[in-house]
Design an enzyme around this catalytic site. Sequence first.
Site, PDB file in Angstrom:
ATOM      1  N   GLU A  13      79.140  37.405  60.705  1.00 30.33           N
ATOM      2  CA  GLU A  13      78.977  37.799  59.317  1.00 30.33           C
ATOM      3  C   GLU A  13      80.222  37.431  58.512  1.00 30.33           C
ATOM      4  OE1 GLU A  13      78.728  42.010  59.061  1.00 30.33           O
ATOM      5  OE2 GLU A  13      78.880  42.066  56.879  1.00 30.33           O
ATOM      6  N   ASP A  38      79.869  43.356  61.195  1.00 31.19           N
ATOM      7  CA  ASP A  38      80.738  44.514  61.007  1.00 31.19           C
ATOM      8  C   ASP A  38      80.030  45.785  61.455  1.00 31.19           C
ATOM      9  OD1 ASP A  38      82.623  42.905  59.909  1.00 31.19           O
ATOM     10  OD2 ASP A  38      82.165  43.389  57.814  1.00 31.19           O
ATOM     11  N   ASP A  60      79.451  48.470  60.050  1.00 30.28           N
ATOM     12  CA  ASP A  60      79.125  49.359  58.936  1.00 30.28           C
ATOM     13  C   ASP A  60      77.673  49.139  58.524  1.00 30.28           C
ATOM     14  OD1 ASP A  60      79.134  46.917  57.732  1.00 30.28           O
ATOM     15  OD2 ASP A  60      80.839  47.300  56.412  1.00 30.28           O
ATOM     16  N   ASP A  82      76.310  47.627  55.964  1.00 29.57           N
ATOM     17  CA  ASP A  82      75.999  46.248  55.598  1.00 29.57           C
ATOM     18  C   ASP A  82      75.829  45.376  56.834  1.00 29.57           C
ATOM     19  OD1 ASP A  82      75.809  46.501  52.936  1.00 29.57           O
ATOM     20  OD2 ASP A  82      77.829  45.733  52.466  1.00 29.57           O
TER      21      ASP A  82
END
Length: 647
Positions: free
Chosen positions: A437, A511, A513, A515
């Site tokens: 990403e 990541d 998180d 997102d």
Amino acid sequence: MKGEHTTAIEDEKKNGQNNYDAASITVLKGLEAVRRRPAMYIGDVGPRGLHHLVYEVVDNSIDEAMAGFCTSIKVEINQDSSIMVTDDGRGIPVDMHPTQKKSALEVVMTMLHAGGKFDHASYKVSGGLHGVGVSVVNALAEWCWVEVSRDGGVYRQEYVRGISKGDVKKVGLCKDTGTKTYFMADKEVFSRVEYKFDILASRMRELAFLNKGLKIILIDHRVDKKLEFCYKGGLLAFVEYLNENKNVLYNKPVYFQREREGVDVEIAIQYNDTYVENLFTYVNNINTIEGGTHLTGFRTALTRSINNYITKNNLVKNGDASVIGDDSREGLTAVISIKVPEPQFEGQTKTKLGNSEVKGIVETITNEYLAEIFEENPSVARKISEKVISAARSREAARKAKELTRRKTALDNAALPGKLADCSMTDPESCEIYIVEGDSAGGSAKQGRDRRYQAILPLKGKILNVEKARIDKILSNDEIRALITALGTGIGADSFDPTQLRYNKVIIMTDADIDGAHIRTLILTFFFRYMKELFEQGRIYIAQPPLYRVQKGKSEQYAYSDEERERIATQFGRENITIQRYKGLGEMNPEQLWRTTMDPETRTLLQVSLEDAAAADHLFTILMGDAVEPRRDFIQENARYVRNLDV
Ligand code: 0RA
């Protein structure tokens, strides 16, 4: 299998019991074969094989339900991880078997391939993944006992690693009938005896859909969880479940069930406004992932019936494209379940139906019924026709604009995408690709990797949500095109070829998180819809970057969960420690990224499996579809477990 173990025959010899009759020699040889090569009978001795034991026992109760004598099955995972399956069927016969000189129950439990069928009235499930017989479960169980209630009595026999501990004994009285099988998977055979509730739940739900009206209760005594599945609507309810969070074109799925030449055919169909086909086929409750004659018959009839309706009602304008098979399947959700007395399974995983007579049977029944329902429900017929015609038109438009062909050749012969940092080795078996990403993490990964066998493809931002786009739009998305070209497999019904995959492992690294989770789901959804075989071949992995770095003076350790962070902190002695929480991959330098997430010696990868494609489909719809509510519910319920998302 763990360690050495004596065979059944050796055990018996040690005990000085050499007085075998022909039947017990057969039994011991059979058990020995199963214990020597369990994988031959149940696939493997990992989690899949372990869960298979439960399916095998349940299958016997399902057979009794299909024969019309069982209405309810209870499956219990006990605290000690033993399994108990109880049904309210007629009870396995306990009287003397005419030729084997022992009770019928003992024959079923101890003789390989004895099956449960003394009467051939019911359908025998054979071949494929199931149907190896409950004696195989018995042979692979540390202990097992079966309790049969019938003819007013309760009868019990106990076994150790498949060998009976004595004759069938009458242990009580009862009014009702049924069979209870209670067993403990053998830790000498299975390295881990840990059942996953969700995996069992998916299969039990599926079986309940496939056997209309049958009640299946699943109880997990380890955590006090209980689910009850019972669907009066059968496949109709199954299709509603699959389409639950999609926009459907008409409310009630088209549903029919008919029998012909001894083959029972049950089908449910409902279109939605997406562009993908979502079709599951079953033969005798076995998911035929490789398709076969039933699927071919259905597809032929579906295209033909829709085409007939369109022609008869003059729904296409002059110059319109004629409808082809692909068009009739855009947005189609369907389940086909047939019951065949003697199925022939073919294909790599023995999940492709070979019986040639079945094609004509399914085709005829589908043709007849669809003609009927289209006459009776013109609004349904109209909506399907419009959807299919629109699919044909956009296919034609795409062709005319030379879009698709140009892109296709572009994809086929394209040079590798510029942003791909490929590895230097070329043998796919030794290579892997990290899909990363963002460009900054991509940069760290490129520096940190072992460039001999690790390729890096950074993807910018969010890739397209393929749940909501047609194939031509998907192919015009740069990120997706880079992905397809890098993988080398091509895409689409006629050009996707998983054998062309340029890497052995496809690793998604995002990541830790929300997102990151979203992007990961977008990528997984794309693979699920367009490259499902990659899951089936076990190619798809999720990288596990650490969540924390715990540091004290010169020593540091990485933690991959909150518990681990606490453990390390305690071990370091909580004074003067620094805990850094990683929000993104970009916060690690290349060396750290390598050490924590990419080095095969130390990294953890999560292999994404599709144990149950129907459940996975449901999940992807929840995550990626239009409906917001269920997605929020799902994320809230599962947020804490997202690291172990094992769809
Ligand atoms: C064959 C005949 C009969 C019962 C069964 C099979 C049977 C097998 C299993 C395995 C698990 N649960 C089961 N329930 C029933 C009975 C025939 C008769 O009573 O006449």
